[in-house]
Design an enzyme around this catalytic site. Structure first.
Site, PDB file in Angstrom:
ATOM      1  N   HIS A 193      -1.819  -5.494   1.677  1.00  0.00           N
ATOM      2  CA  HIS A 193      -3.087  -6.203   1.486  1.00  0.00           C
ATOM      3  C   HIS A 193      -2.783  -7.635   1.071  1.00  0.00           C
ATOM      4  O   HIS A 193      -1.809  -7.886   0.354  1.00  0.00           O
ATOM      5  CB  HIS A 193      -3.918  -5.545   0.379  1.00  0.00           C
ATOM      6  CG  HIS A 193      -5.067  -6.404  -0.068  1.00  0.00           C
ATOM      7  ND1 HIS A 193      -6.270  -6.419   0.609  1.00  0.00           N
ATOM      8  CD2 HIS A 193      -5.172  -7.338  -1.055  1.00  0.00           C
ATOM      9  CE1 HIS A 193      -7.064  -7.309   0.040  1.00  0.00           C
ATOM     10  NE2 HIS A 193      -6.428  -7.878  -0.969  1.00  0.00           N
ATOM     11  N   LYS A 195       0.835  -1.201   0.000  1.00  0.00           N
ATOM     12  CA  LYS A 195       0.000   0.000   0.000  1.00  0.00           C
ATOM     13  C   LYS A 195       0.880   1.266   0.000  1.00  0.00           C
ATOM     14  O   LYS A 195       2.110   1.175   0.196  1.00  0.00           O
ATOM     15  CB  LYS A 195      -0.929  -0.054   1.219  1.00  0.00           C
ATOM     16  CG  LYS A 195      -1.930  -1.235   1.182  1.00  0.00           C
ATOM     17  CD  LYS A 195      -2.752  -1.269   2.468  1.00  0.00           C
ATOM     18  CE  LYS A 195      -3.844  -2.319   2.423  1.00  0.00           C
ATOM     19  NZ  LYS A 195      -4.660  -2.297   3.665  1.00  0.00           N
ATOM     20  N   GLU A 213      -9.565 -10.886  -7.082  1.00  0.00           N
ATOM     21  CA  GLU A 213      -8.605  -9.777  -6.922  1.00  0.00           C
ATOM     22  C   GLU A 213      -7.461  -9.869  -7.935  1.00  0.00           C
ATOM     23  O   GLU A 213      -6.975  -8.836  -8.417  1.00  0.00           O
ATOM     24  CB  GLU A 213      -8.070  -9.759  -5.490  1.00  0.00           C
ATOM     25  CG  GLU A 213      -9.146  -9.376  -4.480  1.00  0.00           C
ATOM     26  CD  GLU A 213      -8.659  -9.329  -3.045  1.00  0.00           C
ATOM     27  OE1 GLU A 213      -9.399  -8.813  -2.195  1.00  0.00           O
ATOM     28  OE2 GLU A 213      -7.534  -9.827  -2.753  1.00  0.00           O
ATOM     29  N   ASN A 233      -1.722   0.091   7.142  1.00  0.00           N
ATOM     30  CA  ASN A 233      -1.131  -1.162   7.622  1.00  0.00           C
ATOM     31  C   ASN A 233      -0.303  -1.881   6.545  1.00  0.00           C
ATOM     32  O   ASN A 233      -0.163  -3.091   6.557  1.00  0.00           O
ATOM     33  CB  ASN A 233      -2.210  -2.068   8.219  1.00  0.00           C
ATOM     34  CG  ASN A 233      -3.310  -2.396   7.235  1.00  0.00           C
ATOM     35  OD1 ASN A 233      -3.219  -2.049   6.052  1.00  0.00           O
ATOM     36  ND2 ASN A 233      -4.332  -3.087   7.695  1.00  0.00           N
ATOM     37  N   TYR A 263     -12.066  -2.125  -3.159  1.00  0.00           N
ATOM     38  CA  TYR A 263     -12.552  -2.280  -1.788  1.00  0.00           C
ATOM     39  C   TYR A 263     -14.076  -2.162  -1.693  1.00  0.00           C
ATOM     40  O   TYR A 263     -14.603  -1.844  -0.624  1.00  0.00           O
ATOM     41  CB  TYR A 263     -11.862  -1.261  -0.873  1.00  0.00           C
ATOM     42  CG  TYR A 263     -10.533  -1.750  -0.324  1.00  0.00           C
ATOM     43  CD1 TYR A 263     -10.445  -2.968   0.356  1.00  0.00           C
ATOM     44  CD2 TYR A 263      -9.369  -0.993  -0.446  1.00  0.00           C
ATOM     45  CE1 TYR A 263      -9.244  -3.426   0.874  1.00  0.00           C
ATOM     46  CE2 TYR A 263      -8.156  -1.439   0.080  1.00  0.00           C
ATOM     47  CZ  TYR A 263      -8.103  -2.656   0.741  1.00  0.00           C
ATOM     48  OH  TYR A 263      -6.924  -3.112   1.263  1.00  0.00           O
TER      49      TYR A 263
HETATM   50  P1  ADP Z   1      -7.318  -6.986   5.968  1.00  0.00           P
HETATM   51  O1  ADP Z   1      -6.559  -5.983   5.111  1.00  0.00           O
HETATM   52  O2  ADP Z   1      -6.476  -7.481   7.119  1.00  0.00           O
HETATM   53  O3  ADP Z   1      -7.930  -8.098   5.154  1.00  0.00           O
HETATM   54  P2  ADP Z   1     -10.008  -5.856   6.175  1.00  0.00           P
HETATM   55  O4  ADP Z   1     -10.324  -6.584   4.898  1.00  0.00           O
HETATM   56  O5  ADP Z   1     -10.920  -6.055   7.337  1.00  0.00           O
HETATM   57  O6  ADP Z   1      -8.520  -6.175   6.669  1.00  0.00           O
HETATM   58  O7  ADP Z   1      -9.965  -4.293   5.887  1.00  0.00           O
HETATM   59  C1  ADP Z   1      -9.409  -3.799   4.702  1.00  0.00           C
HETATM   60  C2  ADP Z   1      -8.557  -2.610   5.032  1.00  0.00           C
HETATM   61  O8  ADP Z   1      -9.380  -1.561   5.544  1.00  0.00           O
HETATM   62  C3  ADP Z   1      -7.528  -2.833   6.144  1.00  0.00           C
HETATM   63  O9  ADP Z   1      -6.345  -3.459   5.699  1.00  0.00           O
HETATM   64  C4  ADP Z   1      -7.271  -1.414   6.603  1.00  0.00           C
HETATM   65  O10 ADP Z   1      -6.422  -0.688   5.698  1.00  0.00           O
HETATM   66  C5  ADP Z   1      -8.684  -0.826   6.540  1.00  0.00           C
HETATM   67  N1  ADP Z   1      -9.407  -0.986   7.814  1.00  0.00           N
HETATM   68  C6  ADP Z   1      -9.915  -2.134   8.333  1.00  0.00           C
HETATM   69  N2  ADP Z   1     -10.523  -1.917   9.515  1.00  0.00           N
HETATM   70  C7  ADP Z   1     -10.397  -0.590   9.749  1.00  0.00           C
HETATM   71  C8  ADP Z   1     -10.823   0.274  10.813  1.00  0.00           C
HETATM   72  N3  ADP Z   1     -11.499  -0.213  11.880  1.00  0.00           N
HETATM   73  N4  ADP Z   1     -10.505   1.586  10.731  1.00  0.00           N
HETATM   74  C9  ADP Z   1      -9.830   2.073   9.644  1.00  0.00           C
HETATM   75  N5  ADP Z   1      -9.417   1.323   8.620  1.00  0.00           N
HETATM   76  C10 ADP Z   1      -9.687   0.006   8.662  1.00  0.00           C
HETATM   77 MG    MG Z   2      -9.439  -8.021   3.723  1.00  0.00          MG
END
Ligand code: ADP
Ligand code: MG
Length: 144
Positions: free
Chosen positions: A117, A11, A128, A114, A51
């Site tokens: 992805h 990212k 994807e 974070n 997303y």
């Molecule tokens: P992952 O990337 O671990 O699969 P998710 O699919 O739940 O997580 O969420 C997609 C992305 O959305 C996350 O990687 C993060 O960048 C963002 N995200 C998820 N939960 C939150 C939250 N509570 N607040 C802000 N951003 C979030």
């Molecule tokens: Mg996810």
């Protein structure tokens, strides 16, 4: 156990922190092959589309803006149980809950920013990968 493909993204915060090589090294050290790779700067349509599963979540518009804030690297990883293997290398969504030594524990600033992805299951992975790559862009190893 079977050979799988999964979609990975470094990212914009990961690119800003100059972590492309560090992250690719972790994939390769874990036995995953990078079989497709490109850098791109996502448009709003691409970020929203990628997303769209999260479109009802309160963080969706922030997430879309974050994903458009700089270039990303997208890659297809291939290997034994690649989907779960990549999720393990990444660590939990929230870096404060991510296992020690995972990418998110080591480099992520927040639950939103974070670093990486990774697809979360076989159907998501196919969807994807097709979102970003044509079949012709996926290059299997031909040397054994
Ligand atoms: P992952 O990337 O671990 O699969 P998710 O699919 O739940 O997580 O969420 C997609 C992305 O959305 C996350 O990687 C993060 O960048 C963002 N995200 C998820 N939960 C939150 C939250 N509570 N607040 C802000 N951003 C979030
Ligand atoms: Mg996810």
């Amino acid at each position: 156990m079977s050979v799988e493909q999964t979609l990975s993204i470094i990212k914009p915060d990961g690119i800003q922190k100059n972590l492309i090589g560090e992250i690719y090294n972790r994939f390769e050290k874990a036995g995953l092959e990078i079989v497709a790779s490109k850098m791109l700067h996502l448009s709003k349509d691409q970020a929203e589309g990628f997303y769209s599963v999260h479109s009802e979540r309160p963080f969706y518009s922030d997430l879309v803006n974050y994903m458009m804030s700089g270039p990303v690297m997208v890659q297809v990883l291939q290997g034994e149980s690649a989907i779960d293997a990549n999720r393990k290398i990444m660590g939990a969504t929230n870096p404060s809950e991510a296992a020690a030594g995972s990418i998110r524990a080591d480099f992520a600033d927040s639950i939103e920013e974070n670093i990486v992805h990774g697809s979360d299951g076989p159907e998501t992975a196919i969807h994807e990968i097709n979102f970003f790559f044509d079949d012709s862009e996926i290059c299997q190893r031909t040397r054994t």
